[in-house]
Design a protein around this motif. Structure first.
Motif, PDB file in Angstrom:
ATOM      1  N   PRO A  94     119.710 -27.636  15.134  1.00  0.00           N
ATOM      2  CA  PRO A  94     119.509 -26.606  16.154  1.00  0.00           C
ATOM      3  C   PRO A  94     119.868 -25.213  15.612  1.00  0.00           C
ATOM      4  CG  PRO A  94     120.572 -28.510  17.126  1.00  0.00           C
ATOM      5  CD  PRO A  94     120.594 -28.719  15.629  1.00  0.00           C
ATOM      6  N   ILE A  95     118.972 -24.258  15.822  1.00  0.00           N
ATOM      7  CA  ILE A  95     119.148 -22.896  15.349  1.00  0.00           C
ATOM      8  C   ILE A  95     118.954 -21.938  16.521  1.00  0.00           C
ATOM      9  CG2 ILE A  95     118.287 -21.069  13.848  1.00  0.00           C
ATOM     10  CD1 ILE A  95     119.347 -23.166  12.108  1.00  0.00           C
ATOM     11  N   LEU A  96     119.934 -21.060  16.757  1.00  0.00           N
ATOM     12  CA  LEU A  96     119.796 -19.995  17.752  1.00  0.00           C
ATOM     13  C   LEU A  96     119.839 -18.663  17.012  1.00  0.00           C
ATOM     14  CD1 LEU A  96     119.650 -18.895  20.624  1.00  0.00           C
ATOM     15  CD2 LEU A  96     122.141 -19.105  20.777  1.00  0.00           C
ATOM     16  N   VAL A  97     118.705 -17.969  16.997  1.00  0.00           N
ATOM     17  CA  VAL A  97     118.589 -16.689  16.297  1.00  0.00           C
ATOM     18  C   VAL A  97     118.859 -15.551  17.270  1.00  0.00           C
ATOM     19  CG1 VAL A  97     116.960 -15.140  15.164  1.00  0.00           C
ATOM     20  CG2 VAL A  97     116.996 -17.550  14.555  1.00  0.00           C
ATOM     21  N   LEU A  98     119.643 -14.580  16.803  1.00  0.00           N
ATOM     22  CA  LEU A  98     119.946 -13.392  17.594  1.00  0.00           C
ATOM     23  C   LEU A  98     119.332 -12.169  16.933  1.00  0.00           C
ATOM     24  CD1 LEU A  98     123.756 -13.985  18.298  1.00  0.00           C
ATOM     25  CD2 LEU A  98     121.817 -14.616  19.751  1.00  0.00           C
ATOM     26  N   SER A  99     118.820 -11.239  17.742  1.00  0.00           N
ATOM     27  CA  SER A  99     118.207 -10.038  17.197  1.00  0.00           C
ATOM     28  C   SER A  99     118.545  -8.833  18.067  1.00  0.00           C
ATOM     29  CB  SER A  99     116.688 -10.210  17.118  1.00  0.00           C
ATOM     30  OG  SER A  99     116.067  -9.049  16.609  1.00  0.00           O
ATOM     31  N   GLN A 100     118.629  -7.676  17.432  1.00  0.00           N
ATOM     32  CA  GLN A 100     118.906  -6.450  18.176  1.00  0.00           C
ATOM     33  C   GLN A 100     117.683  -5.987  18.944  1.00  0.00           C
ATOM     34  OE1 GLN A 100     122.056  -5.005  18.089  1.00  0.00           O
ATOM     35  NE2 GLN A 100     121.369  -3.691  19.750  1.00  0.00           N
ATOM     36  N   TYR A 101     116.502  -6.258  18.388  1.00  0.00           N
ATOM     37  CA  TYR A 101     115.255  -5.801  18.986  1.00  0.00           C
ATOM     38  C   TYR A 101     114.274  -6.961  19.112  1.00  0.00           C
ATOM     39  CZ  TYR A 101     117.335  -1.550  17.098  1.00  0.00           C
ATOM     40  OH  TYR A 101     118.210  -0.559  16.781  1.00  0.00           O
ATOM     41  N   VAL A 102     113.235  -6.766  19.917  1.00  0.00           N
ATOM     42  CA  VAL A 102     112.191  -7.771  20.036  1.00  0.00           C
ATOM     43  C   VAL A 102     111.330  -7.730  18.783  1.00  0.00           C
ATOM     44  CG1 VAL A 102     110.131  -8.506  21.289  1.00  0.00           C
ATOM     45  CG2 VAL A 102     112.109  -7.636  22.543  1.00  0.00           C
ATOM     46  N   GLU A 103     111.288  -8.825  18.062  1.00  0.00           N
ATOM     47  CA  GLU A 103     110.467  -8.938  16.863  1.00  0.00           C
ATOM     48  C   GLU A 103     109.650 -10.220  17.010  1.00  0.00           C
ATOM     49  OE1 GLU A 103     113.291  -6.962  13.510  1.00  0.00           O
ATOM     50  OE2 GLU A 103     114.162  -8.537  14.732  1.00  0.00           O
ATOM     51  N   GLN A 104     108.460 -10.077  17.573  1.00  0.00           N
ATOM     52  CA  GLN A 104     107.666 -11.232  17.978  1.00  0.00           C
ATOM     53  C   GLN A 104     107.319 -12.152  16.816  1.00  0.00           C
ATOM     54  OE1 GLN A 104     104.238  -9.850  20.133  1.00  0.00           O
ATOM     55  NE2 GLN A 104     105.442  -8.571  21.507  1.00  0.00           N
ATOM     56  N   GLN A 105     107.034 -11.548  15.646  1.00  0.00           N
ATOM     57  CA  GLN A 105     106.633 -12.400  14.527  1.00  0.00           C
ATOM     58  C   GLN A 105     107.749 -13.332  14.110  1.00  0.00           C
ATOM     59  OE1 GLN A 105     107.266  -9.202  14.401  1.00  0.00           O
ATOM     60  NE2 GLN A 105     108.046  -8.503  12.427  1.00  0.00           N
ATOM     61  N   TYR A 106     109.010 -12.892  14.269  1.00  0.00           N
ATOM     62  CA  TYR A 106     110.141 -13.742  13.907  1.00  0.00           C
ATOM     63  C   TYR A 106     110.257 -14.901  14.891  1.00  0.00           C
ATOM     64  CZ  TYR A 106     111.619  -9.968  10.767  1.00  0.00           C
ATOM     65  OH  TYR A 106     111.681  -9.039   9.776  1.00  0.00           O
ATOM     66  N   ALA A 107     110.065 -14.598  16.165  1.00  0.00           N
ATOM     67  CA  ALA A 107     110.158 -15.653  17.172  1.00  0.00           C
ATOM     68  C   ALA A 107     109.098 -16.718  16.954  1.00  0.00           C
ATOM     69  CB  ALA A 107     110.015 -15.051  18.571  1.00  0.00           C
ATOM     70  N   THR A 108     107.859 -16.275  16.717  1.00  0.00           N
ATOM     71  CA  THR A 108     106.783 -17.241  16.547  1.00  0.00           C
ATOM     72  C   THR A 108     106.885 -17.986  15.224  1.00  0.00           C
ATOM     73  OG1 THR A 108     105.360 -15.452  15.732  1.00  0.00           O
ATOM     74  CG2 THR A 108     105.159 -16.046  18.052  1.00  0.00           C
ATOM     75  N   GLU A 109     107.375 -17.324  14.183  1.00  0.00           N
ATOM     76  CA  GLU A 109     107.514 -18.004  12.890  1.00  0.00           C
ATOM     77  C   GLU A 109     108.568 -19.099  12.971  1.00  0.00           C
ATOM     78  OE1 GLU A 109     108.159 -17.084   8.124  1.00  0.00           O
ATOM     79  OE2 GLU A 109     107.996 -15.446   9.563  1.00  0.00           O
ATOM     80  N   LEU A 110     109.668 -18.808  13.630  1.00  0.00           N
ATOM     81  CA  LEU A 110     110.725 -19.813  13.761  1.00  0.00           C
ATOM     82  C   LEU A 110     110.235 -21.000  14.567  1.00  0.00           C
ATOM     83  CD1 LEU A 110     113.742 -20.536  13.268  1.00  0.00           C
ATOM     84  CD2 LEU A 110     114.213 -19.500  15.490  1.00  0.00           C
ATOM     85  N   ILE A 111     109.586 -20.730  15.683  1.00  0.00           N
ATOM     86  CA  ILE A 111     109.132 -21.807  16.549  1.00  0.00           C
ATOM     87  C   ILE A 111     107.985 -22.563  15.903  1.00  0.00           C
ATOM     88  CG2 ILE A 111     108.022 -22.323  18.743  1.00  0.00           C
ATOM     89  CD1 ILE A 111     109.648 -20.071  19.933  1.00  0.00           C
TER      90      ILE A 111
END
Length: 214
Positions: free
Chosen positions: A78-95
């Motif tokens: 299980p991985i929970l990523v935290l970000s200061q800003y919305v970075e959609q490509q990171y969210a979709t790449e992880l998922i």
């Protein structure tokens, strides 16, 4: 639950550890960079890794890259990523690299301690949690011939809550409707997105991936 934290800000790192401890969650390792995350996971074999997207040396995507490396070495962690800003490509790449037991939250969500701890537990138990702000930005995107355009406003609301990782019961509670009503909306979503029953339990994941633009 045993957690490893990868965050270069000492103040936030210690604050996270304190919040987790208050919630009965043990922090077994902390680090401030990507390689340290890989080492800490190998050493401590945690139940969850909480990772900042941007860490030294370039402060771009080192945290995400380390998280993906860890997932390749230990599939299903299980991985929970935290970000200061919305970075959609990171969210979709992880998922896109692993559709279960992953989360992407803005750091501002940590201020709501109960919600943050709930997200931690949901990801650790195998769920997928996506920040509502990411969902809102994805909603604003328009693509020609997008099958999502066929969804009603209510169905899009249901799918947005599904993408946040909420169960049918949690979706029903948030929308103040019955579980049966949510099930009907989800069935309609599957039909409109062309997700056949043969996909089984994966249809929910496939619907969320379609929603995230994969």
């Amino acid at each position: 639950m045993r957690v490893v934290i990868a965050e270069d800000s000492v103040l936030l790192r210690e604050g996270l550890a304190r919040l987790l401890a208050d919630g009965g969650i043990e922090t077994v390792g902390v680090t401030g960079d990507g390689p340290g995350l890989v080492t800490a996971v190998a050493e401590h074999d945690p139940d969850l890794a909480i990772v900042d997207v941007r860490m030294p040396p370039s402060h771009t995507d080192e945290g995400l890259r380390a998280a993906l490396e860890v997932r390749s070495q230990r599939p299903g962690l299980p991985i929970l990523v935290l970000s200061q800003y919305v970075e959609q490509q990171y969210a979709t790449e992880l998922i896109g690299g692993g559709v279960s037991a992953v989360g992407y939250l803005l750091k501002e969500r940590i201020a709501d301690v109960a919600e943050f701890l709930d997200a931690v537990r949901r990801v650790a138990s195998g769920g997928t949690v996506i920040d509502p702000e990411v969902i809102a930005q994805l909603l604003s995107r328009h693509r020609r011939d997008d099958p999502l355009d066929s969804l009603t406003a209510r169905e899009r609301e249901v799918l947005a809550l599904m993408a946040e990782g909420r169960s049918n019961t949690a979706v029903a509670a948030r929308m103040d409707v019955t579980d049966g009503a949510v099930e009907k909306h989800i069935s309609s979503i599957f039909t409109k997105l062309g997700l056949e029953p043969a996909a089984g339990g994966h249809r929910r994941v496939l619907a969320v991936l379609a929603y995230l633009g994969r």
